[in-house]
Design an enzyme around this catalytic site. Structure first.
Site, short mmCIF file in Angstrom:
data_model
loop_
_atom_site.label_atom_id
_atom_site.label_comp_id
_atom_site.label_asym_id
_atom_site.label_seq_id
_atom_site.Cartn_x
_atom_site.Cartn_y
_atom_site.Cartn_z
N MET A 166 0.82 -1.20 0.00
CA MET A 166 0.00 0.00 0.00
C MET A 166 0.86 1.26 0.00
O MET A 166 0.51 2.27 -0.61
CB MET A 166 -0.93 0.00 1.21
CG MET A 166 -2.00 -1.08 1.18
SD MET A 166 -3.00 -1.06 -0.34
CE MET A 166 -3.73 0.57 -0.26
N LYS A 167 2.00 1.20 0.66
CA LYS A 167 2.92 2.33 0.63
C LYS A 167 3.44 2.57 -0.78
O LYS A 167 3.52 3.72 -1.25
CB LYS A 167 4.08 2.06 1.60
CG LYS A 167 5.24 3.04 1.51
CD LYS A 167 4.85 4.46 1.86
CE LYS A 167 6.10 5.34 1.93
NZ LYS A 167 5.79 6.75 2.15
N LEU A 168 3.76 1.50 -1.50
CA LEU A 168 4.23 1.65 -2.87
C LEU A 168 3.13 2.18 -3.78
O LEU A 168 3.39 3.01 -4.67
CB LEU A 168 4.75 0.31 -3.40
CG LEU A 168 6.00 -0.24 -2.71
CD1 LEU A 168 6.42 -1.56 -3.35
CD2 LEU A 168 7.16 0.76 -2.74
#
Length: 284
Positions: A166-168
Protein backbone atom coordinates in the site's frame (compact mmCIF):
# COMPACT_ATOMS: atom_id res chain seq x y z
CA UNK A 1 13.62 2.34 26.58
CA UNK A 2 13.43 3.06 22.85
CA UNK A 3 16.13 2.89 20.18
CA UNK A 4 15.92 4.64 16.83
CA UNK A 5 18.17 3.77 13.89
CA UNK A 6 18.49 6.21 11.01
CA UNK A 7 18.67 9.92 11.74
CA UNK A 8 17.55 11.37 8.43
CA UNK A 9 14.99 14.18 8.41
CA UNK A 10 12.15 11.80 9.27
CA UNK A 11 13.97 9.75 11.89
CA UNK A 12 15.45 12.77 13.66
CA UNK A 13 12.03 14.38 14.03
CA UNK A 14 10.49 11.13 15.25
CA UNK A 15 13.16 11.16 17.95
CA UNK A 16 12.46 14.79 18.86
CA UNK A 17 8.76 13.98 19.21
CA UNK A 18 9.52 10.96 21.40
CA UNK A 19 11.73 13.05 23.68
CA UNK A 20 8.97 15.65 24.02
CA UNK A 21 6.66 12.83 25.13
CA UNK A 22 9.12 11.94 27.90
CA UNK A 23 10.69 8.88 26.29
CA UNK A 24 14.32 7.89 26.71
CA UNK A 25 15.72 7.40 23.21
CA UNK A 26 19.01 5.85 22.12
CA UNK A 27 20.00 6.78 18.58
CA UNK A 28 22.38 5.64 15.86
CA UNK A 29 23.18 6.78 12.36
CA UNK A 30 25.65 5.60 9.75
CA UNK A 31 27.03 9.15 9.77
CA UNK A 32 27.60 9.57 13.53
CA UNK A 33 27.35 13.37 13.55
CA UNK A 34 23.63 13.20 12.72
CA UNK A 35 23.06 11.10 15.84
CA UNK A 36 25.30 13.06 18.19
CA UNK A 37 23.58 16.29 17.12
CA UNK A 38 20.46 15.04 18.92
CA UNK A 39 22.23 14.63 22.27
CA UNK A 40 21.69 18.35 22.94
CA UNK A 41 17.96 17.64 22.76
CA UNK A 42 18.05 14.69 25.15
CA UNK A 43 18.87 11.64 23.04
CA UNK A 44 21.80 9.35 23.76
CA UNK A 45 23.91 8.65 20.68
CA UNK A 46 26.01 5.57 19.99
CA UNK A 47 28.67 4.91 17.37
CA UNK A 48 27.99 1.15 17.41
CA UNK A 49 24.49 0.11 16.37
CA UNK A 50 24.55 -2.92 18.69
CA UNK A 51 25.17 -0.61 21.63
CA UNK A 52 22.39 1.70 20.47
CA UNK A 53 19.75 -1.05 20.69
CA UNK A 54 21.01 -2.50 23.98
CA UNK A 55 18.24 -2.54 26.59
CA UNK A 56 15.60 -1.18 24.20
CA UNK A 57 12.12 -2.69 24.27
CA UNK A 58 11.29 -1.08 20.91
CA UNK A 59 13.69 -0.51 18.04
CA UNK A 60 12.45 1.86 15.35
CA UNK A 61 14.10 2.08 11.93
CA UNK A 62 13.98 4.63 9.11
CA UNK A 63 16.57 3.70 6.51
CA UNK A 64 16.86 3.66 2.71
CA UNK A 65 15.79 0.27 1.39
CA UNK A 66 15.65 -3.50 1.95
CA UNK A 67 19.42 -3.92 1.75
CA UNK A 68 20.19 -1.21 4.31
CA UNK A 69 17.54 -2.52 6.72
CA UNK A 70 18.92 -6.06 6.48
CA UNK A 71 22.51 -4.88 6.93
CA UNK A 72 21.84 -2.63 9.91
CA UNK A 73 19.59 -5.12 11.71
CA UNK A 74 22.17 -7.86 11.32
CA UNK A 75 24.82 -5.63 12.88
CA UNK A 76 22.39 -4.68 15.66
CA UNK A 77 21.36 -8.28 16.40
CA UNK A 78 23.97 -9.02 19.04
CA UNK A 79 22.77 -6.05 21.11
CA UNK A 80 19.03 -6.74 20.92
CA UNK A 81 17.23 -7.37 24.18
CA UNK A 82 15.47 -10.78 24.25
CA UNK A 83 11.94 -10.33 22.94
CA UNK A 84 12.59 -6.81 21.60
CA UNK A 85 10.13 -5.41 19.06
CA UNK A 86 11.51 -4.10 15.77
CA UNK A 87 9.31 -1.49 14.07
CA UNK A 88 10.47 -0.66 10.57
CA UNK A 89 9.18 2.57 8.97
CA UNK A 90 11.35 2.22 5.85
CA UNK A 91 9.72 2.08 2.41
CA UNK A 92 10.68 -1.39 1.17
CA UNK A 93 9.43 -4.17 -1.06
CA UNK A 94 6.55 -6.30 0.16
CA UNK A 95 8.71 -9.39 -0.28
CA UNK A 96 11.40 -7.93 1.96
CA UNK A 97 8.90 -7.10 4.70
CA UNK A 98 7.44 -10.61 4.57
CA UNK A 99 10.87 -12.25 4.74
CA UNK A 100 12.07 -10.08 7.64
CA UNK A 101 8.88 -10.80 9.58
CA UNK A 102 9.55 -14.52 9.21
CA UNK A 103 13.29 -14.38 9.89
CA UNK A 104 13.12 -12.27 13.02
CA UNK A 105 10.25 -14.31 14.44
CA UNK A 106 12.43 -17.41 14.05
CA UNK A 107 15.15 -15.58 15.98
CA UNK A 108 12.77 -14.75 18.84
CA UNK A 109 11.89 -11.16 17.98
CA UNK A 110 8.80 -9.34 16.73
CA UNK A 111 9.26 -7.44 13.46
CA UNK A 112 6.49 -5.15 12.25
CA UNK A 113 6.68 -3.19 9.04
CA UNK A 114 4.97 0.17 9.56
CA UNK A 115 5.70 2.48 6.61
CA UNK A 116 4.36 6.01 6.74
CA UNK A 117 2.83 8.79 4.73
CA UNK A 118 4.51 11.40 6.91
CA UNK A 119 6.98 14.15 6.17
CA UNK A 120 9.47 15.55 8.71
CA UNK A 121 6.88 18.04 10.02
CA UNK A 122 4.37 15.21 10.52
CA UNK A 123 6.96 13.19 12.44
CA UNK A 124 7.65 16.14 14.72
CA UNK A 125 3.96 16.87 15.29
CA UNK A 126 2.81 13.20 15.38
CA UNK A 127 0.40 13.69 12.50
CA UNK A 128 -0.02 11.91 9.14
CA UNK A 129 -0.58 8.22 8.47
CA UNK A 130 1.17 5.01 9.49
CA UNK A 131 0.39 1.74 7.71
CA UNK A 132 0.41 -1.75 9.25
CA UNK A 133 -0.63 -5.28 8.33
CA UNK A 134 0.11 -8.85 9.36
CA UNK A 135 -0.50 -10.81 12.54
CA UNK A 136 -3.46 -9.03 14.09
CA UNK A 137 -2.48 -9.96 17.63
CA UNK A 138 0.86 -8.20 17.06
CA UNK A 139 -0.83 -5.24 15.39
CA UNK A 140 -3.35 -4.91 18.22
CA UNK A 141 -0.62 -5.04 20.84
CA UNK A 142 1.51 -2.42 19.09
CA UNK A 143 -1.18 -0.06 17.82
CA UNK A 144 -1.25 1.99 21.06
CA UNK A 145 2.52 2.43 20.76
CA UNK A 146 2.30 3.48 17.12
CA UNK A 147 -0.67 5.79 17.66
CA UNK A 148 1.49 8.04 19.81
CA UNK A 149 3.73 8.71 16.81
CA UNK A 150 1.20 9.53 14.10
CA UNK A 151 -2.20 10.99 13.41
CA UNK A 152 -3.78 7.74 12.30
CA UNK A 153 -2.76 4.08 12.06
CA UNK A 154 -4.26 2.34 9.00
CA UNK A 155 -4.57 -1.42 9.48
CA UNK A 156 -4.71 -3.32 6.18
CA UNK A 157 -5.46 -6.70 7.69
CA UNK A 158 -3.67 -9.99 8.34
CA UNK A 159 -1.67 -10.36 5.12
CA UNK A 160 2.06 -9.86 5.70
CA UNK A 161 3.52 -7.31 3.31
CA UNK A 162 0.20 -5.61 2.49
CA UNK A 163 1.27 -2.40 4.28
CA UNK A 164 4.45 -2.35 2.20
CA UNK A 165 2.41 -2.78 -0.96
CA UNK A 166 0.00 0.00 0.00
CA UNK A 167 2.92 2.33 0.63
CA UNK A 168 4.23 1.65 -2.87
CA UNK A 169 0.76 2.22 -4.36
CA UNK A 170 0.54 5.58 -2.60
CA UNK A 171 4.04 6.61 -3.59
CA UNK A 172 3.39 5.69 -7.22
CA UNK A 173 0.39 8.01 -7.21
CA UNK A 174 2.51 10.82 -5.75
CA UNK A 175 5.16 10.30 -8.43
CA UNK A 176 2.59 10.23 -11.24
CA UNK A 177 0.75 13.22 -9.75
CA UNK A 178 3.91 15.29 -9.51
CA UNK A 179 5.00 14.32 -13.04
CA UNK A 180 1.54 15.35 -14.24
CA UNK A 181 1.95 18.73 -12.53
CA UNK A 182 5.31 19.15 -14.25
CA UNK A 183 3.73 18.44 -17.65
CA UNK A 184 0.88 20.85 -16.86
CA UNK A 185 3.33 23.63 -16.06
CA UNK A 186 5.38 22.83 -19.17
CA UNK A 187 2.30 23.23 -21.35
CA UNK A 188 1.40 26.50 -19.63
CA UNK A 189 4.94 27.75 -20.17
CA UNK A 190 4.76 26.78 -23.86
CA UNK A 191 1.68 29.00 -24.20
CA UNK A 192 3.17 31.84 -22.09
CA UNK A 193 0.54 31.38 -19.40
CA UNK A 194 1.85 32.70 -16.05
CA UNK A 195 1.92 30.54 -12.97
CA UNK A 196 -0.54 32.85 -11.25
CA UNK A 197 -3.21 32.06 -13.82
CA UNK A 198 -2.63 28.33 -13.39
CA UNK A 199 -2.98 28.76 -9.63
CA UNK A 200 -6.20 30.76 -10.10
CA UNK A 201 -7.70 27.95 -12.18
CA UNK A 202 -6.90 25.24 -9.65
CA UNK A 203 -7.90 27.36 -6.68
CA UNK A 204 -11.39 27.62 -8.19
CA UNK A 205 -11.57 24.18 -9.85
CA UNK A 206 -10.01 21.51 -7.64
CA UNK A 207 -9.54 18.33 -9.69
CA UNK A 208 -8.21 16.59 -6.58
CA UNK A 209 -11.78 16.51 -5.28
CA UNK A 210 -12.65 14.31 -8.26
CA UNK A 211 -10.30 11.51 -7.19
CA UNK A 212 -12.77 9.22 -5.34
CA UNK A 213 -15.32 9.40 -8.15
CA UNK A 214 -12.65 8.99 -10.83
CA UNK A 215 -11.27 5.91 -9.07
CA UNK A 216 -14.75 4.39 -9.06
CA UNK A 217 -15.25 5.31 -12.74
CA UNK A 218 -12.00 3.65 -13.81
CA UNK A 219 -12.62 0.57 -11.67
CA UNK A 220 -16.34 0.30 -12.39
CA UNK A 221 -15.89 -1.70 -15.58
CA UNK A 222 -18.59 0.18 -17.51
CA UNK A 223 -17.31 2.55 -20.15
CA UNK A 224 -20.13 2.60 -22.74
CA UNK A 225 -21.85 5.73 -21.36
CA UNK A 226 -19.03 8.24 -21.80
CA UNK A 227 -18.75 11.65 -20.21
CA UNK A 228 -15.64 12.22 -22.33
CA UNK A 229 -15.07 9.91 -25.30
CA UNK A 230 -11.63 8.42 -25.70
CA UNK A 231 -11.43 9.78 -29.27
CA UNK A 232 -12.01 13.31 -27.96
CA UNK A 233 -9.58 12.89 -25.10
CA UNK A 234 -6.97 11.68 -27.60
CA UNK A 235 -7.65 14.72 -29.80
CA UNK A 236 -6.98 17.02 -26.84
CA UNK A 237 -3.91 15.03 -25.90
CA UNK A 238 -2.52 15.63 -29.38
CA UNK A 239 -3.11 19.35 -28.88
CA UNK A 240 -0.99 19.16 -25.71
CA UNK A 241 1.79 17.38 -27.60
CA UNK A 242 1.73 19.67 -30.63
CA UNK A 243 1.62 22.87 -28.59
CA UNK A 244 4.53 21.77 -26.43
CA UNK A 245 6.56 20.56 -29.43
CA UNK A 246 6.04 23.83 -31.31
CA UNK A 247 7.45 25.72 -28.34
CA UNK A 248 10.34 23.29 -27.83
CA UNK A 249 8.93 22.15 -24.48
CA UNK A 250 9.31 18.57 -23.25
CA UNK A 251 6.44 16.58 -21.72
CA UNK A 252 7.38 13.61 -19.55
CA UNK A 253 4.23 11.53 -19.12
CA UNK A 254 1.78 12.68 -21.80
CA UNK A 255 3.53 10.87 -24.70
CA UNK A 256 3.14 7.55 -22.87
CA UNK A 257 -0.53 8.29 -22.18
CA UNK A 258 -1.11 9.14 -25.85
CA UNK A 259 0.44 5.82 -26.85
CA UNK A 260 -1.85 3.97 -24.42
CA UNK A 261 -4.87 5.80 -25.80
CA UNK A 262 -3.88 4.76 -29.33
CA UNK A 263 -3.78 1.11 -28.26
CA UNK A 264 -7.33 1.27 -26.93
CA UNK A 265 -8.64 3.16 -29.94
CA UNK A 266 -7.11 0.52 -32.21
CA UNK A 267 -8.99 -2.11 -30.16
CA UNK A 268 -12.29 -0.38 -30.97
CA UNK A 269 -12.84 1.67 -27.80
CA UNK A 270 -12.65 5.16 -29.30
CA UNK A 271 -16.32 5.81 -28.52
CA UNK A 272 -16.08 4.59 -24.93
CA UNK A 273 -15.38 6.74 -21.90
CA UNK A 274 -11.69 7.59 -21.90
CA UNK A 275 -11.22 5.92 -18.50
CA UNK A 276 -11.32 2.61 -20.38
CA UNK A 277 -7.53 2.94 -20.70
CA UNK A 278 -7.36 1.76 -17.09
CA UNK A 279 -9.49 -1.33 -17.64
CA UNK A 280 -6.66 -3.88 -17.73
CA UNK A 281 -5.12 -2.43 -14.55
CA UNK A 282 -8.08 -3.08 -12.26
CA UNK A 283 -7.21 -5.45 -9.35
CA UNK A 284 -9.41 -8.53 -9.15
Amino acid sequence: MVAFLGMGLLGANFVRAMIKKGMQVQVWNRTPAKATALEAEGAKAFADVADAVSGADYVHITLKDDASVNEVLEKAAKGLKPGAVIIDHTTTSAEGAIERTRQWKERGFTYLHAPVFMGPVNALESTGYMLVSGNQDVVGRLEPVLSKLTGRVLNFGPEEGRAAGMKLVGNLFLVAFTAGIADTLSLAKAMHIPLGDVATLFDAWNPGALLPARLQRVAGGKYDNPSWELNMARKDTQLFLDTAANAGAALAVIPAIAAEMDKWIARGHGGDDWTVIGKDSIPQ
